[in-house]
Scaffold this motif. Structure first.
Motif, PDB file in Angstrom:
ATOM      1  N   THR A   1      -3.633 -17.250   3.371  1.00 41.15           N
ATOM      2  CA  THR A   1      -2.562 -18.071   3.184  1.00 41.15           C
ATOM      3  C   THR A   1      -1.675 -17.976   1.991  1.00 41.15           C
ATOM      4  OG1 THR A   1      -4.182 -20.101   1.820  1.00 41.15           O
ATOM      5  CG2 THR A   1      -3.225 -19.975   4.813  1.00 41.15           C
ATOM      6  N   HIS A   2      -2.252 -17.320   0.450  1.00 48.09           N
ATOM      7  CA  HIS A   2      -2.066 -17.031  -0.488  1.00 48.09           C
ATOM      8  C   HIS A   2      -1.309 -15.997  -0.219  1.00 48.09           C
ATOM      9  CE1 HIS A   2      -6.245 -15.658  -0.383  1.00 48.09           C
ATOM     10  NE2 HIS A   2      -5.567 -15.161  -1.703  1.00 48.09           N
ATOM     11  N   VAL A   3      -1.066 -15.030   0.266  1.00 51.42           N
ATOM     12  CA  VAL A   3      -0.698 -13.537   0.481  1.00 51.42           C
ATOM     13  C   VAL A   3       0.658 -13.813   0.747  1.00 51.42           C
ATOM     14  CG1 VAL A   3      -0.451 -10.947   1.620  1.00 51.42           C
ATOM     15  CG2 VAL A   3      -2.717 -11.901   0.650  1.00 51.42           C
ATOM     16  N   LYS A   4       2.007 -14.157  -0.336  1.00 50.45           N
ATOM     17  CA  LYS A   4       2.852 -13.468   1.352  1.00 50.45           C
ATOM     18  C   LYS A   4       3.400 -12.493   1.414  1.00 50.45           C
ATOM     19  CE  LYS A   4       8.238 -14.707  -1.033  1.00 50.45           C
ATOM     20  NZ  LYS A   4       8.814 -14.700  -1.572  1.00 50.45           N
ATOM     21  N   LYS A   5       3.332 -11.486   0.836  1.00 46.06           N
ATOM     22  CA  LYS A   5       3.641 -10.307   1.820  1.00 46.06           C
ATOM     23  C   LYS A   5       2.760  -9.026   2.047  1.00 46.06           C
ATOM     24  CE  LYS A   5       8.269 -10.038   1.753  1.00 46.06           C
ATOM     25  NZ  LYS A   5       9.092  -9.539   0.959  1.00 46.06           N
ATOM     26  N   VAL A   6       2.104  -8.697   3.400  1.00 39.47           N
ATOM     27  CA  VAL A   6       1.686  -7.035   2.871  1.00 39.47           C
ATOM     28  C   VAL A   6       2.779  -6.326   3.853  1.00 39.47           C
ATOM     29  CG1 VAL A   6       0.272  -7.625   4.801  1.00 39.47           C
ATOM     30  CG2 VAL A   6      -0.111  -5.638   3.645  1.00 39.47           C
ATOM     31  N   ALA A   7       2.896  -4.716   2.706  1.00 44.98           N
ATOM     32  CA  ALA A   7       3.911  -4.157   3.063  1.00 44.98           C
ATOM     33  C   ALA A   7       2.876  -2.687   3.081  1.00 44.98           C
ATOM     34  CB  ALA A   7       5.345  -4.282   2.938  1.00 44.98           C
ATOM     35  N   VAL A   8       3.207  -1.614   3.825  1.00 43.55           N
ATOM     36  CA  VAL A   8       2.438   0.101   3.963  1.00 43.55           C
ATOM     37  C   VAL A   8       3.850   0.886   3.934  1.00 43.55           C
ATOM     38  CG1 VAL A   8       2.126  -0.435   6.021  1.00 43.55           C
ATOM     39  CG2 VAL A   8       0.727   1.107   4.478  1.00 43.55           C
ATOM     40  N   GLN A   9       3.729   1.768   3.486  1.00 44.18           N
ATOM     41  CA  GLN A   9       3.920   3.172   3.604  1.00 44.18           C
ATOM     42  C   GLN A   9       3.962   3.799   4.400  1.00 44.18           C
ATOM     43  OE1 GLN A   9       4.698   5.298  -0.717  1.00 44.18           O
ATOM     44  NE2 GLN A   9       6.184   6.404   0.457  1.00 44.18           N
ATOM     45  N   THR A  10       3.959   4.806   5.516  1.00 42.98           N
ATOM     46  CA  THR A  10       3.383   5.349   6.106  1.00 42.98           C
ATOM     47  C   THR A  10       4.115   6.081   7.569  1.00 42.98           C
ATOM     48  OG1 THR A  10       1.970   4.908   8.937  1.00 42.98           O
ATOM     49  CG2 THR A  10       4.079   3.521   8.557  1.00 42.98           C
ATOM     50  N   ASN A  11       3.974   7.338   7.530  1.00 45.66           N
ATOM     51  CA  ASN A  11       4.617   8.062   8.718  1.00 45.66           C
ATOM     52  C   ASN A  11       4.839   8.020  10.352  1.00 45.66           C
ATOM     53  OD1 ASN A  11       2.524   8.949   9.763  1.00 45.66           O
ATOM     54  ND2 ASN A  11       1.711  10.310   8.152  1.00 45.66           N
ATOM     55  N   LEU A  12       3.576   6.880  10.406  1.00 46.32           N
ATOM     56  CA  LEU A  12       4.046   5.634  11.625  1.00 46.32           C
ATOM     57  C   LEU A  12       3.543   6.716  12.604  1.00 46.32           C
ATOM     58  CD1 LEU A  12       4.431   3.118  11.715  1.00 46.32           C
ATOM     59  CD2 LEU A  12       7.039   3.407  13.389  1.00 46.32           C
TER      60      LEU A  12
ATOM     61  N   PHE B   1       1.081  -1.337  -0.157  1.00 45.62           N
ATOM     62  CA  PHE B   1      -0.282  -0.463  -0.599  1.00 45.62           C
ATOM     63  C   PHE B   1       0.428   0.815   0.073  1.00 45.62           C
ATOM     64  CE2 PHE B   1      -2.819  -3.133   2.700  1.00 45.62           C
ATOM     65  CZ  PHE B   1      -4.125  -2.775   1.277  1.00 45.62           C
ATOM     66  N   ASN B   2       0.641   2.278  -0.945  1.00 46.85           N
ATOM     67  CA  ASN B   2       1.953   3.419  -1.011  1.00 46.85           C
ATOM     68  C   ASN B   2       0.833   4.307  -1.575  1.00 46.85           C
ATOM     69  OD1 ASN B   2       2.232   2.079  -3.273  1.00 46.85           O
ATOM     70  ND2 ASN B   2       3.665   2.916  -4.921  1.00 46.85           N
ATOM     71  N   PRO B   3      -0.101   5.230  -0.688  1.00 46.42           N
ATOM     72  CA  PRO B   3      -0.987   6.551  -1.735  1.00 46.42           C
ATOM     73  C   PRO B   3      -0.434   7.249  -1.610  1.00 46.42           C
ATOM     74  CG  PRO B   3      -1.428   5.449   1.019  1.00 46.42           C
ATOM     75  CD  PRO B   3      -0.433   4.557   0.431  1.00 46.42           C
ATOM     76  N   TYR B   4      -1.399   8.455  -1.892  1.00 48.54           N
ATOM     77  CA  TYR B   4      -1.080   9.992  -2.182  1.00 48.54           C
ATOM     78  C   TYR B   4      -0.943  10.278  -0.618  1.00 48.54           C
ATOM     79  CZ  TYR B   4      -0.707   9.906  -7.015  1.00 48.54           C
ATOM     80  OH  TYR B   4       0.121   9.747  -8.083  1.00 48.54           O
ATOM     81  N   GLY B   5      -0.760   9.778   0.683  1.00 48.63           N
ATOM     82  CA  GLY B   5      -0.909   9.878   1.754  1.00 48.63           C
ATOM     83  C   GLY B   5      -0.990   9.341   3.205  1.00 48.63           C
ATOM     84  N   GLU B   6      -1.862   9.570   3.671  1.00 48.77           N
ATOM     85  CA  GLU B   6      -0.836   8.713   5.349  1.00 48.77           C
ATOM     86  C   GLU B   6      -1.652   7.546   4.841  1.00 48.77           C
ATOM     87  OE1 GLU B   6      -0.503   6.258   7.907  1.00 48.77           O
ATOM     88  OE2 GLU B   6       1.505   7.834   6.875  1.00 48.77           O
ATOM     89  N   ALA B   7      -2.132   6.107   5.050  1.00 53.53           N
ATOM     90  CA  ALA B   7      -2.933   4.938   4.869  1.00 53.53           C
ATOM     91  C   ALA B   7      -3.782   4.736   6.147  1.00 53.53           C
ATOM     92  CB  ALA B   7      -2.961   3.817   4.291  1.00 53.53           C
ATOM     93  N   LEU B   8      -2.646   4.812   7.215  1.00 54.93           N
ATOM     94  CA  LEU B   8      -3.085   4.515   8.267  1.00 54.93           C
ATOM     95  C   LEU B   8      -3.730   4.829   9.804  1.00 54.93           C
ATOM     96  CD1 LEU B   8      -0.136   2.011   8.845  1.00 54.93           C
ATOM     97  CD2 LEU B   8      -1.857   1.133   8.009  1.00 54.93           C
ATOM     98  N   VAL B   9      -3.867   6.486   8.958  1.00 59.45           N
ATOM     99  CA  VAL B   9      -5.129   6.714  10.199  1.00 59.45           C
ATOM    100  C   VAL B   9      -6.379   6.330   9.897  1.00 59.45           C
ATOM    101  CG1 VAL B   9      -3.567   8.932   9.979  1.00 59.45           C
ATOM    102  CG2 VAL B   9      -5.616   8.551   7.869  1.00 59.45           C
ATOM    103  N   HIS B  10      -6.843   5.655   8.609  1.00 65.11           N
ATOM    104  CA  HIS B  10      -7.909   4.905   8.544  1.00 65.11           C
ATOM    105  C   HIS B  10      -8.351   3.547   9.317  1.00 65.11           C
ATOM    106  CE1 HIS B  10      -8.512   9.306   5.840  1.00 65.11           C
ATOM    107  NE2 HIS B  10      -7.839   8.373   5.791  1.00 65.11           N
ATOM    108  N   ARG B  11      -9.615   3.650   9.521  1.00 71.21           N
ATOM    109  CA  ARG B  11      -9.566   1.980   9.771  1.00 71.21           C
ATOM    110  C   ARG B  11      -9.061   1.018   8.782  1.00 71.21           C
ATOM    111  NH1 ARG B  11     -13.696  -0.344  15.110  1.00 71.21           N
ATOM    112  NH2 ARG B  11     -12.368  -2.509  14.307  1.00 71.21           N
ATOM    113  N   TRP B  12      -9.580   1.636   7.373  1.00 75.63           N
ATOM    114  CA  TRP B  12     -10.500   0.224   6.873  1.00 75.63           C
ATOM    115  C   TRP B  12      -8.318  -0.234   6.292  1.00 75.63           C
ATOM    116  CZ3 TRP B  12     -12.683   4.863   6.553  1.00 75.63           C
ATOM    117  CH2 TRP B  12     -11.428   5.898   5.633  1.00 75.63           C
ATOM    118  N   TYR B  13      -7.623   0.437   5.632  1.00 73.62           N
ATOM    119  CA  TYR B  13      -6.245   0.142   5.917  1.00 73.62           C
ATOM    120  C   TYR B  13      -5.967  -0.673   7.067  1.00 73.62           C
ATOM    121  CZ  TYR B  13      -6.499   2.605   1.605  1.00 73.62           C
ATOM    122  OH  TYR B  13      -6.067   3.603   0.418  1.00 73.62           O
ATOM    123  N   ARG B  14      -5.706  -0.399   8.022  1.00 79.46           N
ATOM    124  CA  ARG B  14      -5.565  -1.260   9.380  1.00 79.46           C
ATOM    125  C   ARG B  14      -5.716  -2.988   9.135  1.00 79.46           C
ATOM    126  NH1 ARG B  14      -6.668   3.909  11.898  1.00 79.46           N
ATOM    127  NH2 ARG B  14      -8.325   2.264  13.485  1.00 79.46           N
TER     128      ARG B  14
END
Length: 287
Positions: free
Chosen positions: A84-95, A61-74
């Motif tokens: 099981t078929h997802v090897k990895k999930v990553a996100v770009q975030t300012n934490l 996930f690399n949105p135009y902005g900060e995704a994790l402020v929104h619950r649906w991304y979390r």
């Protein structure tokens, strides 16, 4: 097939206002956020169905902005990390968000690409957030844009982070030939792989995974070869991965963005990052 999907929805707002970032100047309407939420729900429904098709996915996930402020991304990250078929999930975030929810992640699959913005957050607060990820055993890298005014803060951050957490520096490219040789040497002491990010690589006509097994998905399902090489190659929900996948040479003269050039096979960057290429963690830093 094994595929990497970069996902970017309708949202284009951030809770920071960094002067070098164009996405810090916007505030999304309720309608735009509702659209973004609906788009992500549609994407998640598609991902759920891919296990039966035999696909293995890595999602960033690399949105135009900060995704994790929104619950649906979390919520999406939590669910994806347990598929099981997802090897990895990553996100770009300012934490900047609370991290209590990260305890629900499957820690062997979730990763964070954390950006540090001096002037937008206190260093002590930022390090506290990094410590929470570190203590949970969640993989993450930390990085910052290498503008001159941030040099001291970046150097100090490197001293304070655990040694096995990789700190990358993104070369500032809004001004041509921004760095002197001495400044490149200085930043390389902080980020031993800074030199990989400084050049814009000759790319036109050259092979790349983009469009073959790497796809850049817009929220509505439109798929582009790359965020820089903006040729639309199809629609995720109509064409599926099999209908989208094809060898496509790059149509851009240069590639200077990490999420683009890492997929150029001639650069051989898997030798540097191993299986942590997506989240930008060199092999020597893998925990």
């Amino acid at each position: 097939m094994k595929a990497v999907l970069y996902y970017r929805g309708a949202m284009s707002s951030c809770n920071y206002d960094c002067p070098y970032c164009p996405f810090s100047k916007t505030k999304d309407s309720k309608e735009t956020l509702a659209k973004d939420k609906q788009q992500l729900h549609a994407f998640m429904e598609w991902v759920r169905e891919q296990g039966a098709a035999g696909h293995q996915l890595s999602i960033f996930f690399n949105p135009y902005g900060e995704a994790l402020v929104h619950r649906w991304y979390r919520d999406a990250m939590i669910e994806l990390s347990h598929m099981t078929h997802v090897k990895k999930v990553a996100v770009q975030t300012n934490l900047s968000v609370k991290l209590d929810w990260t305890q629900q992640l499957a820690k062997d699959k979730a990763a964070f690409w954390v950006t540090y913005h001096p002037g937008q957050t206190g260093q002590e607060q930022f390090l506290s957030q990094c410590k929470k990820l570190y203590e949970q055993g969640i993989s993450f890298s930390v990085g910052s844009v290498g503008i001159r005014s941030a040099f001291d803060a970046i150097a100090q951050l490197r001293k304070l982070l655990p040694e096995d957490v990789y700190l990358w520096v993104n070369a500032y490219k809004d001004r041509k030939a921004y760095y002197s040789e001495e400044e490149i040497a200085y930043l390389t002491q902080i980020d031993p792989h800074f030199g990989l990010n400084v050049p814009d690589y000759d790319s036109i006509g050259k092979p790349c995974g983009a469009g073959a097994n790497v796809f850049y998905v817009q929220g509505a399902g439109i798929v582009k070869r790359c965020y820089s090489d903006r040729r639309v190659i199809g629609h995720l929900y109509r064409d599926g991965l099999e209908g989208l996948a094809a060898e496509r040479a790059c149509g851009m003269k240069k590639c200077g963005c990490y999420i683009g050039y890492i997929h150029m096979p001639e650069l051989g960057l898997e030798r540097v990052y191993g299986d942590r290429l997506l989240e930008r963690i060199p092999a020597g830093f893998a925990r």
